[in-house]
Design a protein around this motif. Structure first.
Motif, PDB file in Angstrom:
ATOM      1  N   TRP A   1       1.797   6.949   0.545  1.00 52.15           N
ATOM      2  CA  TRP A   1       3.184   7.325   0.777  1.00 52.15           C
ATOM      3  C   TRP A   1       3.702   6.813   2.118  1.00 52.15           C
ATOM      4  O   TRP A   1       4.844   7.074   2.482  1.00 52.15           O
ATOM      5  CB  TRP A   1       3.354   8.842   0.678  1.00 52.15           C
ATOM      6  N   SER A   2       2.867   6.087   2.866  1.00 54.49           N
ATOM      7  CA  SER A   2       3.358   5.435   4.083  1.00 54.49           C
ATOM      8  C   SER A   2       4.060   4.136   3.692  1.00 54.49           C
ATOM      9  O   SER A   2       3.773   3.553   2.639  1.00 54.49           O
ATOM     10  CB  SER A   2       2.209   5.141   5.043  1.00 54.49           C
ATOM     11  N   HIS A   3       4.945   3.681   4.539  1.00 55.19           N
ATOM     12  CA  HIS A   3       5.714   2.481   4.197  1.00 55.19           C
ATOM     13  C   HIS A   3       4.830   1.243   4.110  1.00 55.19           C
ATOM     14  O   HIS A   3       5.020   0.404   3.222  1.00 55.19           O
ATOM     15  CB  HIS A   3       6.817   2.254   5.235  1.00 55.19           C
ATOM     16  N   ASP A   4       3.853   1.116   5.003  1.00 56.57           N
ATOM     17  CA  ASP A   4       2.993  -0.068   5.001  1.00 56.57           C
ATOM     18  C   ASP A   4       2.222  -0.219   3.698  1.00 56.57           C
ATOM     19  O   ASP A   4       1.890  -1.328   3.282  1.00 56.57           O
ATOM     20  CB  ASP A   4       2.005  -0.015   6.166  1.00 56.57           C
ATOM     21  N   ALA A   5       1.946   0.909   3.019  1.00 59.08           N
ATOM     22  CA  ALA A   5       1.183   0.845   1.777  1.00 59.08           C
ATOM     23  C   ALA A   5       1.963   0.184   0.652  1.00 59.08           C
ATOM     24  O   ALA A   5       1.393  -0.192  -0.367  1.00 59.08           O
ATOM     25  CB  ALA A   5       0.758   2.251   1.353  1.00 59.08           C
TER      26      ALA A   5
ATOM     27  N   LEU B   1       5.121 -11.514  -3.815  1.00 55.49           N
ATOM     28  CA  LEU B   1       3.906 -11.481  -3.010  1.00 55.49           C
ATOM     29  C   LEU B   1       4.011 -10.450  -1.892  1.00 55.49           C
ATOM     30  O   LEU B   1       3.037  -9.777  -1.551  1.00 55.49           O
ATOM     31  CB  LEU B   1       3.630 -12.861  -2.402  1.00 55.49           C
ATOM     32  N   GLN B   2       5.187 -10.326  -1.320  1.00 52.30           N
ATOM     33  CA  GLN B   2       5.383  -9.422  -0.184  1.00 52.30           C
ATOM     34  C   GLN B   2       5.444  -7.962  -0.614  1.00 52.30           C
ATOM     35  O   GLN B   2       4.861  -7.092   0.037  1.00 52.30           O
ATOM     36  CB  GLN B   2       6.682  -9.793   0.539  1.00 52.30           C
ATOM     37  N   TRP B   3       6.168  -7.671  -1.711  1.00 53.21           N
ATOM     38  CA  TRP B   3       6.389  -6.280  -2.109  1.00 53.21           C
ATOM     39  C   TRP B   3       6.499  -6.206  -3.628  1.00 53.21           C
ATOM     40  O   TRP B   3       7.591  -6.077  -4.185  1.00 53.21           O
ATOM     41  CB  TRP B   3       7.662  -5.743  -1.459  1.00 53.21           C
ATOM     42  N   PRO B   4       5.389  -6.289  -4.347  1.00 53.71           N
ATOM     43  CA  PRO B   4       5.456  -6.277  -5.818  1.00 53.71           C
ATOM     44  C   PRO B   4       5.848  -4.907  -6.349  1.00 53.71           C
ATOM     45  O   PRO B   4       5.382  -3.878  -5.856  1.00 53.71           O
ATOM     46  CB  PRO B   4       4.019  -6.644  -6.230  1.00 53.71           C
ATOM     47  N   THR B   5       6.714  -4.896  -7.340  1.00 56.00           N
ATOM     48  CA  THR B   5       7.107  -3.651  -8.017  1.00 56.00           C
ATOM     49  C   THR B   5       7.081  -3.887  -9.522  1.00 56.00           C
ATOM     50  O   THR B   5       7.128  -5.034  -9.988  1.00 56.00           O
ATOM     51  CB  THR B   5       8.517  -3.194  -7.597  1.00 56.00           C
ATOM     52  N   LEU B   6       7.020  -2.805 -10.268  1.00 55.52           N
ATOM     53  CA  LEU B   6       6.994  -2.925 -11.722  1.00 55.52           C
ATOM     54  C   LEU B   6       8.278  -3.555 -12.252  1.00 55.52           C
ATOM     55  O   LEU B   6       8.243  -4.386 -13.163  1.00 55.52           O
ATOM     56  CB  LEU B   6       6.776  -1.547 -12.350  1.00 55.52           C
ATOM     57  N   LEU B   7       9.420  -3.155 -11.685  1.00 59.15           N
ATOM     58  CA  LEU B   7      10.694  -3.690 -12.151  1.00 59.15           C
ATOM     59  C   LEU B   7      10.827  -5.181 -11.868  1.00 59.15           C
ATOM     60  O   LEU B   7      11.228  -5.957 -12.738  1.00 59.15           O
ATOM     61  CB  LEU B   7      11.849  -2.929 -11.505  1.00 59.15           C
ATOM     62  N   THR B   8      10.520  -5.599 -10.648  1.00 63.63           N
ATOM     63  CA  THR B   8      10.675  -7.020 -10.312  1.00 63.63           C
ATOM     64  C   THR B   8       9.641  -7.886 -11.028  1.00 63.63           C
ATOM     65  O   THR B   8       9.920  -9.032 -11.368  1.00 63.63           O
ATOM     66  CB  THR B   8      10.582  -7.228  -8.794  1.00 63.63           C
ATOM     67  N   LEU B   9       8.448  -7.350 -11.264  1.00 59.02           N
ATOM     68  CA  LEU B   9       7.457  -8.097 -12.036  1.00 59.02           C
ATOM     69  C   LEU B   9       7.934  -8.320 -13.469  1.00 59.02           C
ATOM     70  O   LEU B   9       7.676  -9.375 -14.060  1.00 59.02           O
ATOM     71  CB  LEU B   9       6.119  -7.355 -12.040  1.00 59.02           C
TER      72      LEU B   9
ATOM     73  N   MET C   1      -3.035  -4.097   0.670  1.00 57.58           N
ATOM     74  CA  MET C   1      -3.816  -2.861   0.574  1.00 57.58           C
ATOM     75  C   MET C   1      -4.952  -2.997  -0.448  1.00 57.58           C
ATOM     76  O   MET C   1      -6.097  -2.611  -0.188  1.00 57.58           O
ATOM     77  CB  MET C   1      -2.902  -1.701   0.162  1.00 57.58           C
ATOM     78  N   MET C   2      -4.636  -3.563  -1.598  1.00 57.09           N
ATOM     79  CA  MET C   2      -5.620  -3.635  -2.672  1.00 57.09           C
ATOM     80  C   MET C   2      -6.725  -4.641  -2.389  1.00 57.09           C
ATOM     81  O   MET C   2      -7.841  -4.495  -2.896  1.00 57.09           O
ATOM     82  CB  MET C   2      -4.915  -3.972  -3.989  1.00 57.09           C
ATOM     83  N   PHE C   3      -6.429  -5.652  -1.577  1.00 56.93           N
ATOM     84  CA  PHE C   3      -7.443  -6.649  -1.256  1.00 56.93           C
ATOM     85  C   PHE C   3      -8.135  -6.362   0.079  1.00 56.93           C
ATOM     86  O   PHE C   3      -8.852  -7.209   0.599  1.00 56.93           O
ATOM     87  CB  PHE C   3      -6.842  -8.052  -1.249  1.00 56.93           C
ATOM     88  N   GLY C   4      -7.887  -5.188   0.641  1.00 59.66           N
ATOM     89  CA  GLY C   4      -8.672  -4.752   1.788  1.00 59.66           C
ATOM     90  C   GLY C   4      -8.153  -5.122   3.153  1.00 59.66           C
ATOM     91  O   GLY C   4      -8.886  -5.009   4.142  1.00 59.66           O
ATOM     92  N   TRP C   5      -6.889  -5.544   3.257  1.00 59.06           N
ATOM     93  CA  TRP C   5      -6.314  -5.867   4.565  1.00 59.06           C
ATOM     94  C   TRP C   5      -5.855  -4.559   5.215  1.00 59.06           C
ATOM     95  O   TRP C   5      -4.824  -4.009   4.870  1.00 59.06           O
ATOM     96  CB  TRP C   5      -5.142  -6.824   4.413  1.00 59.06           C
ATOM     97  N   ARG C   6      -6.625  -4.067   6.160  1.00 57.51           N
ATOM     98  CA  ARG C   6      -6.355  -2.757   6.740  1.00 57.51           C
ATOM     99  C   ARG C   6      -5.684  -2.828   8.112  1.00 57.51           C
ATOM    100  O   ARG C   6      -5.542  -1.829   8.792  1.00 57.51           O
ATOM    101  CB  ARG C   6      -7.664  -1.960   6.859  1.00 57.51           C
ATOM    102  N   VAL C   7      -5.303  -4.028   8.541  1.00 61.37           N
ATOM    103  CA  VAL C   7      -4.577  -4.164   9.797  1.00 61.37           C
ATOM    104  C   VAL C   7      -3.088  -4.086   9.459  1.00 61.37           C
ATOM    105  O   VAL C   7      -2.713  -3.656   8.379  1.00 61.37           O
ATOM    106  CB  VAL C   7      -4.957  -5.496  10.490  1.00 61.37           C
ATOM    107  N   ASN C   8      -2.216  -4.511  10.355  1.00 61.65           N
ATOM    108  CA  ASN C   8      -0.783  -4.519  10.077  1.00 61.65           C
ATOM    109  C   ASN C   8      -0.505  -5.435   8.879  1.00 61.65           C
ATOM    110  O   ASN C   8      -0.769  -6.637   8.941  1.00 61.65           O
ATOM    111  CB  ASN C   8      -0.023  -5.010  11.311  1.00 61.65           C
ATOM    112  N   PRO C   9       0.028  -4.893   7.784  1.00 65.17           N
ATOM    113  CA  PRO C   9       0.232  -5.725   6.591  1.00 65.17           C
ATOM    114  C   PRO C   9       1.243  -6.846   6.798  1.00 65.17           C
ATOM    115  O   PRO C   9       1.240  -7.822   6.045  1.00 65.17           O
ATOM    116  CB  PRO C   9       0.725  -4.725   5.545  1.00 65.17           C
ATOM    117  N   HIS C  10       2.094  -6.745   7.819  1.00 57.44           N
ATOM    118  CA  HIS C  10       3.071  -7.797   8.077  1.00 57.44           C
ATOM    119  C   HIS C  10       2.402  -9.081   8.577  1.00 57.44           C
ATOM    120  O   HIS C  10       3.037 -10.137   8.610  1.00 57.44           O
ATOM    121  CB  HIS C  10       4.105  -7.321   9.100  1.00 57.44           C
TER     122      HIS C  10
END
Length: 239
Positions: A78-82, A158-166, A88-97
């Motif tokens: 529920w955090s914005h970075d998630a 790639l940046q922000w995948p969503t069900l609707l945009t996919l 997140m799913m590929f294990g990048w735990r630093v700043n996602p930007h």
């Protein structure tokens, strides 16, 4: 949603970001026919759906929350970075930007908007001279602006995948391909062999590595009796 790190509900920010990207695309695409407006409207809907989830309500995370929490238990979804799901799913735990998918998205989005803008100058010059647009980016691909829209949408996925945009992405890609084919029929009817030779030399969407040999001078044929929209973004004849 009362979580202290809940990074959504920013509807004003969602509206501003969507408006900026839509107006920027509009300034270079300049839809004229009903078909153009349908295509541009679908692209605008993609952008609105994207930013509504990015800053408003995370519908995709809400729908997939059970699956995400069970498979990736160490993430506060529920955090914005998630919302950068791929990082997140590929294990990048630093700043996602600064993650690989986010950087790749900036490259694709930048390249897409560059193609949209680069296509405008030769297209406008061809309109004023009443001839085919075959210079600049149009010497590499016949439909640079449509390629640009596809790259922008792919970058945002790639940046922000969503069900609707996919779900919307393949529909929009097919729409742009069909629009390009329809416009080429109009160009062939108007310019005949000149445009047919241009089609043989220049690919529709993906540029060739090797430069094709130059065509005959007839490519610069004048069509002063009809206003020309350009090579790939030709409008359908108005009734």
């Amino acid at each position: 949603m009362t979580h202290t790190d809940y990074g959504y509900g920013l509807w004003g920010l969602a509206l501003v970001n969507a408006a900026v990207f839509i107006l920027f695309a509009f300034s270079f695409f300049k839809p004229a026919t009903k078909r153009d407006w349908r295509s541009f409207g679908a692209f605008s809907a993609f952008i609105i759906a994207l930013f509504a989830e990015m800053y408003g309500f995370p519908l995709t995370i809400f729908v997939l929350s059970g699956w995400l929490q069970s498979h990736f238990p160490g993430i506060d979804w529920w955090s914005h970075d998630a919302g950068h799901l791929l990082e997140m799913m590929f294990g990048w735990r630093v700043n996602p930007h600064f993650g690989p998918f986010h950087i790749a998205s900036f490259v694709l989005i930048g390249a897409g908007f560059w193609l949209i803008s680069a296509g405008w100058a030769p297209l406008h010059a061809a309109q004023r001279a009443h001839k085919l647009a075959t210079t600049g980016i149009y010497a590499k691909v016949r439909h640079p602006q449509y390629v640009g829209f596809i790259l922008v949408m792919l970058g945002f996925l790639l940046q922000w995948p969503t069900l609707l945009t996919l779900a919307m992405f393949p529909v929009l890609v097919v729409m742009y391909f069909r629009l390009a084919w329809t416009e080429e029929k109009t160009a062939l009817a108007e310019f005949g062999e000149s445009y047919r030779d241009y089609m043989r030399r220049v690919p529709a969407f993906i540029p060739r590595c090797k430069r094709a040999p130059a065509g005959p001078a007839s490519l610069q044929v004048s069509a002063a009796d009809k206003p020309v929209r350009g090579v790939s973004e030709l409008d359908a004849p108005k009734r």
